[in-house]
Enzyme design. Structure first.
Site, mmCIF file in Angstrom:
data_model
loop_
_atom_site.group_PDB
_atom_site.id
_atom_site.type_symbol
_atom_site.label_atom_id
_atom_site.label_comp_id
_atom_site.label_asym_id
_atom_site.label_seq_id
_atom_site.Cartn_x
_atom_site.Cartn_y
_atom_site.Cartn_z
ATOM 1 N N ARG A 172 0.844 -1.198 0.000
ATOM 2 C CA ARG A 172 0.000 0.000 0.000
ATOM 3 C C ARG A 172 0.884 1.255 0.000
ATOM 4 O O ARG A 172 0.560 2.248 -0.652
ATOM 5 C CB ARG A 172 -0.940 0.000 1.200
ATOM 6 C CG ARG A 172 -2.025 -1.069 1.125
ATOM 7 C CD ARG A 172 -2.982 -0.989 2.297
ATOM 8 N NE ARG A 172 -3.815 0.218 2.241
ATOM 9 C CZ ARG A 172 -4.576 0.631 3.234
ATOM 10 N NH1 ARG A 172 -4.612 -0.035 4.386
ATOM 11 N NH2 ARG A 172 -5.307 1.726 3.110
ATOM 12 N N CYS A 230 -1.160 5.712 9.266
ATOM 13 C CA CYS A 230 -1.519 4.413 8.682
ATOM 14 C C CYS A 230 -2.653 4.668 7.702
ATOM 15 O O CYS A 230 -2.626 5.652 6.978
ATOM 16 C CB CYS A 230 -1.910 3.429 9.787
ATOM 17 S SG CYS A 230 -3.290 4.006 10.803
#
Length: 275
Positions: A172, A230
Site C-alpha cells: 500500500r 496508517c
C-alpha cells in the site's frame, strides 16, 4: 510504566487489591462486529467497547476513523467503569490494533495508567465468561493533549524535518494496491514501516531491544521528532505503542492516509523510496 502487560501479570493484578478496569475492543477492519464474539466468551469482568461507534467519530473529511468527540469518549469510558486513578487494561482478538487505539485515546486524553494485554485474548489461558458486567460509573474526565497529535500539515512538515513512519503494508505504501482509499502511495518523505513487523507470529510485541534496533534502522536516532500514520489511525496507534515499548515517543497523525488521500490537492508519492 510499561505500556503492555502479559496475561500472567494481568491475572495477578486482577486478583490483587487494585484490579484494573478491563476493556474488550475486539474489531476487524471490514470484518464482522466484535460484539457477538464478546458475548460468546470474554475474559471475566471485561466490558465491551465498540471501536467504530465509540473510539471514532463519524467518517468524513477527517478520515475513516476520525477521533471521537472527547466528551462523548469520556462518557463511554465512565460507563465502562474507568476512573482517573484506576489502572486500565485493554485487549482485542490478538492483532493488537484495536486495543492500541483504545490505549492511545485514553493516554491522549490524560489517563496515566493504561496498558495493552500483549497478544490479546489468544494469550489468555484462563476461563472465559459470557456474562456482561455492569460496572460502577467511573469518574474519568478527558483532558486531550497528553500525547502528541499531528494534522495533515503537521505530518507533511514532519516528513521533511524529522521521521514520519507509514505503518501500512509495504504494497500500500508503494501504491501497488489500494483496497480502501481513493489512491495508493504515501505521503512524500514518509518511510515504510509496517506495524506487522513489530510483533511475532503470536501477536506479541518483539522485545524492547529488538524494537529499538528496528526503529533505529528506520531512522529514529538523530530524528528530532517521530510521527506515525496508517490508513485511518488504528494500526498507526499500534506502531506508536511499539515505539513506546522501545522507549521512543511518537506523534500520531490520526486522519492518516484516508484523510490525506481524500484531498486531491495533496501530493502522493509511489514506489519503495520515501520521495
Amino acid at each position: 510504566m510499561k505500556p503492555i502487560i502479559s496475561a500472567f501479570e494481568y491475572a495477578s493484578e486482577s486478583a490483587g487489591p487494585r484490579p484494573p478496569v478491563l476493556l474488550d475492543v475486539r474489531w476487524q477492519l471490514g470484518g464482522p462486529h466484535g460484539r457477538p464474539d464478546y458475548e460468546a466468551g470474554h475474559i471475566p469482568g471485561a466490558v465491551f467497547v465498540d471501536l467504530d461507534a465509540e473510539l471514532a467519530g463519524p467518517p468524513g473529511g477527517g478520515g475513516r476513523h476520525p477521533l471521537p468527540d472527547p466528551e462523548e469518549f469520556g462518557a463511554v469510558m465512565r460507563r465502562a467503569g474507568v476512573s482517573r486513578h484506576t489502572p486500565v487494561v485493554v485487549y482485542d482478538g490478538g492483532q493488537g490494533w484495536a486495543a492500541a487505539r483504545a490505549w492511545w485515546l485514553l493516554r491522549w486524553t490524560g489517563h496515566p495508567d493504561v496498558r495493552v494485554l500483549d497478544g490479546g485474548l489468544a494469550a489468555w489461558d484462563g476461563e472465559l465468561s459470557s456474562e456482561s458486567p455492569t460496572p460502577a460509573e467511573g469518574d474519568f474526565r478527558p483532558e486531550p493533549g497528553a500525547l502528541p497529535l499531528l494534522d495533515a500539515e503537521g505530518a507533511a512538515a514532519l516528513a521533511r524535518s524529522g521521521l514520519l513512519l507509514d505503518a501500512r503494508a509495504a504494497e500500500r505504501y508503494r501504491g501497488d494496491v489500494e483496497p480502501i482509499d481513493r489512491v495508493g502511495g504515501h505521503i512524500p518523505g514518509a518511510v515504510s514501516a509496517p506495524t506487522s513487523e513489530n510483533t511475532s507470529g503470536d501477536g506479541r510485541f518483539l522485545p524492547a531491544e529488538a524494537l529499538a534496533a528496528r526503529f533505529k534502522e528506520l531512522g529514529t536516532d538523530g530524528a528530532p521528532e517521530v510521527g506515525v500514520y496508517c490508513g485511518s489511525g488504528v494500526s498507526g496507534a499500534h506502531e506508536v505503542l511499539a515505539l513506546a515499548v522501545a522507549g521512543i515517543p511518537a506523534a500520531l497523525y490520526a486522519g492518516s492516509w484516508s484523510e490525506w488521500s481524500a484531498d486531491e490537492s495533496r501530493p502522493v508519492a509511489t514506489g519503495p523510496d520515501p520521495q
